[in-house]
Write an enzyme that holds these catalytic residues in place. Structure first.
Site, PDB file in Angstrom:
ATOM      1  N   LEU A  66       5.951   7.272  -1.414  1.00 24.99           N
ATOM      2  CA  LEU A  66       6.898   6.299  -0.879  1.00 24.99           C
ATOM      3  C   LEU A  66       6.954   5.145  -1.873  1.00 24.99           C
ATOM      4  CD1 LEU A  66       8.687   5.906   1.618  1.00 24.99           C
ATOM      5  CD2 LEU A  66       6.769   4.764   2.740  1.00 24.99           C
ATOM      6  N   ASP A  67       8.154   4.789  -2.328  1.00 26.69           N
ATOM      7  CA  ASP A  67       8.315   3.756  -3.352  1.00 26.69           C
ATOM      8  C   ASP A  67       7.724   2.420  -2.899  1.00 26.69           C
ATOM      9  OD1 ASP A  67       9.618   5.481  -5.069  1.00 26.69           O
ATOM     10  OD2 ASP A  67      11.634   4.845  -4.476  1.00 26.69           O
ATOM     11  N   PRO A  68       7.301   1.573  -3.850  1.00 23.26           N
ATOM     12  CA  PRO A  68       6.748   0.260  -3.482  1.00 23.26           C
ATOM     13  C   PRO A  68       7.690  -0.590  -2.635  1.00 23.26           C
ATOM     14  CG  PRO A  68       6.242   0.745  -5.772  1.00 23.26           C
ATOM     15  CD  PRO A  68       7.165   1.834  -5.294  1.00 23.26           C
TER      16      PRO A  68
END
EC number: 5.4.99.25
Length: 310
Positions: free
Chosen positions: A36-38
């Protein structure tokens, strides 16, 4: 050891969450089932200790998202990290027209991943090349978008709701619901609030880019919340603060495949790597007295072991 669904906060990488889980659970053996992207928040599924053996069977789970897509401004990363590197005036937006357009994005698709991604090509990570000022010719990948619903068009991401509750139709705006954190906006741009259900490997940042292109303008993903991974809904996810004591669920319950109740003989043959005769078709989980025996693939005539447990 259990499988845990964690509510990942904004601005942490998936690896940051794994490291915190290692400290909280007192083990190095922690893995996740999908990055999951930052700048995204929501469900990140972690497998702890022996549960890491089931990661490979959960990586292809479908996922649900809430996505805020801002139109008229593009960025190199395709999200709100910025900076804005392309702008265009946005024509009047008709919600019925947009809903019709969204149907063309559903089903099997070809999607080009973002330049800022962990995809490796020719021994190079795409994001490393992008950060050095270069680009890679990333090939399109086969993906599936199960559903894509427009909740509403807003004049800006600032005007769009941040509070939601789970409903039978999916997570929906609710002034009394759970508050979600979004990145700092890059400006005031018309914003689509979408609810998406997608297959493994789908980039919502690329989807935002492609939706903008279909409307004739640059676009970026201004916010993203993952609300479901497989059978794990955000409503049941735990916070980082509760990781140490979270019970999670056992491996067997985490595997979302049909079940085969085995006899002692069938269990023994599978554990020996044999291919016993069986009428099951497709991937199944085999159990004996409530214990996990194997994950198998059936062709209607015999079972092939994908992984067995002693």
């Amino acid at each position: 050891m259990p499988v845990l669904a964690v509510d990942k906060p904004l601005n942490l990488t998936s690896h940051d969450v794994v490291n915190r889980a290692r400290r909280a659970r007192g083990t190095r053996r922690v893995g996740h089932t999908g990055t999951l992207d930052p700048l995204a928040t929501g469900v990140l599924v972690l497998c702890v200790d022996d549960s890491t053996k089931v990661v490979q069977f959960m990586e292809h789970d479908s996922k649900d998202y809430l996505a805020w897509v801002s139109l008229g401004a593009g960025t190199p990363t395709l999200d709100a990290e910025g900076p804005v590197d392309a702008t265009a005036p946005v024509p009047p937006l008709d919600e019925d027209h947009i809903r019709g357009m969204l149907t063309t994005f559903c089903g099997p698709q070809q999607q080009i991943p973002p330049q800022y991604s962990a995809i490796q090509l020719g021994g190079q990570r795409a994001y490393a090349v992008a950060r050095a000022g270069g680009t890679l010719e990333l090939p399109a990948r086969n993906i599936v978008i199960h559903s894509l619903d427009l909740l509403r068009v807003y004049p800006s991401v600032q005007a769009a709701p941040r509070m939601f509750s789970a409903t039978p139709e999916g997570w929906s705006p609710d002034p009394q619901g759970q508050a979600f954190s979004l990145p700092e906006p890059l400006g005031e741009f018309p914003t689509l609030l979408l609810r998406a259900s997608v297959g493994s490997g789908t980039y919502l940042r690329s989807l935002a880019r492609d939706l903008g292109a279909a409307l004739g303008v640059p676009a970026h993903l201004a916010g993203l919340v993952r609300t479901r991974v497989g059978r794990y809904d955000l409503s049941g996810a735990v916070s980082l603060e509760d990781l140490a004591e979270a019970p999670g669920i056992p491996d067997l319950e985490a595997l979302d495949f049909p079940r085969i109740q085995a006899s002692e003989r069938l269990a023994l043959e599978l554990r020996q790597g044999k291919r016993p005769r069986h009428t099951a078709q497709g991937r199944h989980v085999v159990t004996l007295e409530g214990q996990l025996v194997a994950v198998v693939d059936g062709d209607g005539e015999q079972l092939k072991v994908v992984r067995a447990w002693a």
